[in-house]
Enzyme design. Sequence first.
Site, PDB file in Angstrom:
ATOM      1  N   LYS A 149      44.258  17.749  38.004  1.00 47.65           N
ATOM      2  CA  LYS A 149      45.682  17.657  37.671  1.00 47.65           C
ATOM      3  C   LYS A 149      46.215  16.308  38.150  1.00 47.65           C
ATOM      4  O   LYS A 149      46.395  15.403  37.344  1.00 47.65           O
ATOM      5  CB  LYS A 149      46.469  18.825  38.264  1.00 47.65           C
ATOM      6  CG  LYS A 149      46.135  20.157  37.560  1.00 47.65           C
ATOM      7  CD  LYS A 149      45.514  21.096  38.500  1.00 47.65           C
ATOM      8  CE  LYS A 149      45.229  22.506  38.035  1.00 47.65           C
ATOM      9  NZ  LYS A 149      45.166  22.877  36.674  1.00 47.65           N
TER      10      LYS A 149
ATOM     11  N   ASP B  53      45.963  26.451  48.767  1.00 49.20           N
ATOM     12  CA  ASP B  53      45.465  25.920  47.503  1.00 49.20           C
ATOM     13  C   ASP B  53      46.544  24.974  46.977  1.00 49.20           C
ATOM     14  O   ASP B  53      47.610  25.413  46.557  1.00 49.20           O
ATOM     15  CB  ASP B  53      45.231  27.085  46.529  1.00 49.20           C
ATOM     16  CG  ASP B  53      44.859  26.619  45.132  1.00 49.20           C
ATOM     17  OD1 ASP B  53      44.765  25.387  44.907  1.00 49.20           O
ATOM     18  OD2 ASP B  53      44.658  27.488  44.261  1.00 49.20           O
TER      19      ASP B  53
ATOM     20  N   TRP C 119      46.472  32.498  40.310  1.00 46.34           N
ATOM     21  CA  TRP C 119      45.483  31.832  41.176  1.00 46.34           C
ATOM     22  C   TRP C 119      45.479  32.446  42.558  1.00 46.34           C
ATOM     23  O   TRP C 119      44.408  32.551  43.188  1.00 46.34           O
ATOM     24  CB  TRP C 119      45.730  30.321  41.196  1.00 46.34           C
ATOM     25  CG  TRP C 119      45.633  29.763  39.810  1.00 46.34           C
ATOM     26  CD1 TRP C 119      46.645  29.244  39.058  1.00 46.34           C
ATOM     27  CD2 TRP C 119      44.471  29.756  38.961  1.00 46.34           C
ATOM     28  NE1 TRP C 119      46.182  28.906  37.812  1.00 46.34           N
ATOM     29  CE2 TRP C 119      44.860  29.203  37.719  1.00 46.34           C
ATOM     30  CE3 TRP C 119      43.145  30.157  39.130  1.00 46.34           C
ATOM     31  CZ2 TRP C 119      43.972  29.040  36.646  1.00 46.34           C
ATOM     32  CZ3 TRP C 119      42.257  30.000  38.072  1.00 46.34           C
ATOM     33  CH2 TRP C 119      42.664  29.450  36.851  1.00 46.34           C
TER      34      TRP C 119
HETATM   35  N1  PMP Z   1      44.362  27.014  41.714  1.00 45.71           N
HETATM   36  C1  PMP Z   1      45.345  26.523  40.945  1.00 45.71           C
HETATM   37  C2  PMP Z   1      46.734  26.430  41.508  1.00 45.71           C
HETATM   38  C3  PMP Z   1      45.065  26.126  39.633  1.00 45.71           C
HETATM   39  O1  PMP Z   1      46.051  25.652  38.853  1.00 45.71           O
HETATM   40  C4  PMP Z   1      43.749  26.229  39.135  1.00 45.71           C
HETATM   41  C5  PMP Z   1      43.359  25.784  37.742  1.00 45.71           C
HETATM   42  N2  PMP Z   1      44.346  25.652  36.830  1.00 45.71           N
HETATM   43  C6  PMP Z   1      42.773  26.759  39.967  1.00 45.71           C
HETATM   44  C7  PMP Z   1      43.107  27.124  41.261  1.00 45.71           C
HETATM   45  C8  PMP Z   1      41.348  26.922  39.495  1.00 45.71           C
HETATM   46  O2  PMP Z   1      40.754  25.677  39.483  1.00 45.71           O
HETATM   47  P1  PMP Z   1      39.304  25.410  38.911  1.00 45.71           P
HETATM   48  O3  PMP Z   1      39.374  25.558  37.446  1.00 45.71           O
HETATM   49  O4  PMP Z   1      39.044  24.007  39.372  1.00 45.71           O
HETATM   50  O5  PMP Z   1      38.384  26.391  39.540  1.00 45.71           O
END
Ligand code: PMP
Length: 360
Positions: free
Chosen positions: A196, A172, A102
């Site tokens: 989450k 994030d 991420w």
């Molecule tokens: N950042 C983190 C730490 C994540 O775990 C995730 C999704 N698992 C995301 C960003 C991406 O999120 P989204 O699917 O809502 O775009």
Amino acid sequence: MPRMHNFSAGPAVLPVSVVEELRDNLLDLHGSGIGLMEISHRSKTFQAVVDSANTRVRRVLAVPDDYTVLFLQGGASLQFYMSALNLLRAGEAADFLVTGTWSQKAIKEAKRIGDAKAIWDDAPDNFRRVPGDGDYQVRDEAIYLHYTSNNTIYGTEYGRTPSSQGKPLVADLSSDIAGVPVEVARHELIYAGAQKNLGPSGVVLAILSPWALARGAEGLPAMLDYRVHAKDGSLYNTPNCVGIYVIERVFAWMEANGGLSGMIARNAGKAGMLYGELDRSGFWRPHAAKDCRSVMNVTWRLPTEDLEERFVKAAKAAGMDGLKGHRSVGGIRASLYNALEPESVRVLVDFMREFERANG
Ligand code: PMP
């Protein structure tokens, strides 16, 4: 069919009481005679939901009064770009701590705007660690430092606010917000996909300092401009009404269960149980370095891939879902988000002991 013990990394388990309230309010939101999916987002009834969500987020996370709380769309993935678009101008620098997939995606989007640089990157070791404060040097010219608090795929986590060496901090917090301590006031911008710890997918919580809100250049595309959303209280366009409703209820559930400190204690207990089992026997091979372990996503391998496959299959037959690890780590991943009951972890640990006895 009884509900499974749900260890999914997200979308993930929600408090049963919240899902039941949602079920009832889908038919009739707060006695209005109109269902949650059918009511105008401009109605007084729905405005009360947004207002309450805002108030509860501020209370639980101790958001400073002059910060702005927003409910946005496009997932955390859109925030990778939107945060850089609002905070950076062409040619300006931003530094990133790259601790997993991420963060890699976040820096990739920021590079579309400016000079985004990984000043720490654990890719060569397949992301077993997060950096200590002395392990990186933020550039003088950096406008901000970006980090990912919890690495959902690898099961690593800071467990503290990393030093930004005096620069604005952007984070994030998608996979551990409201599950671990957070110092909102030490950040200029926080974003988190809801799916989450907070609610369903399709809605993102963003928290901005006055500095972050003021940084955006004039003339950004409306939907990508934090100020546009802030001016209209997250109702510039039709929001994810169901998502905001659930977030409001999940924060109410947190407040009824000890607030943030209640969640922190509950999660530490669950993670302690599972790591205790992982450390008990050499049969299990945890992925994360010990001092970087996540309390939200626990990752480990078994002696062979064949055993891992059998583990996941047998666990499912025993009522546990979502345990297959992400392909970048392999093995097993158990996500222990706020709403997961300690009982689910007890069931998992008992199952692991039995599995080792039969296969160890
Ligand atoms: N950042 C983190 C730490 C994540 O775990 C995730 C999704 N698992 C995301 C960003 C991406 O999120 P989204 O699917 O809502 O775009």
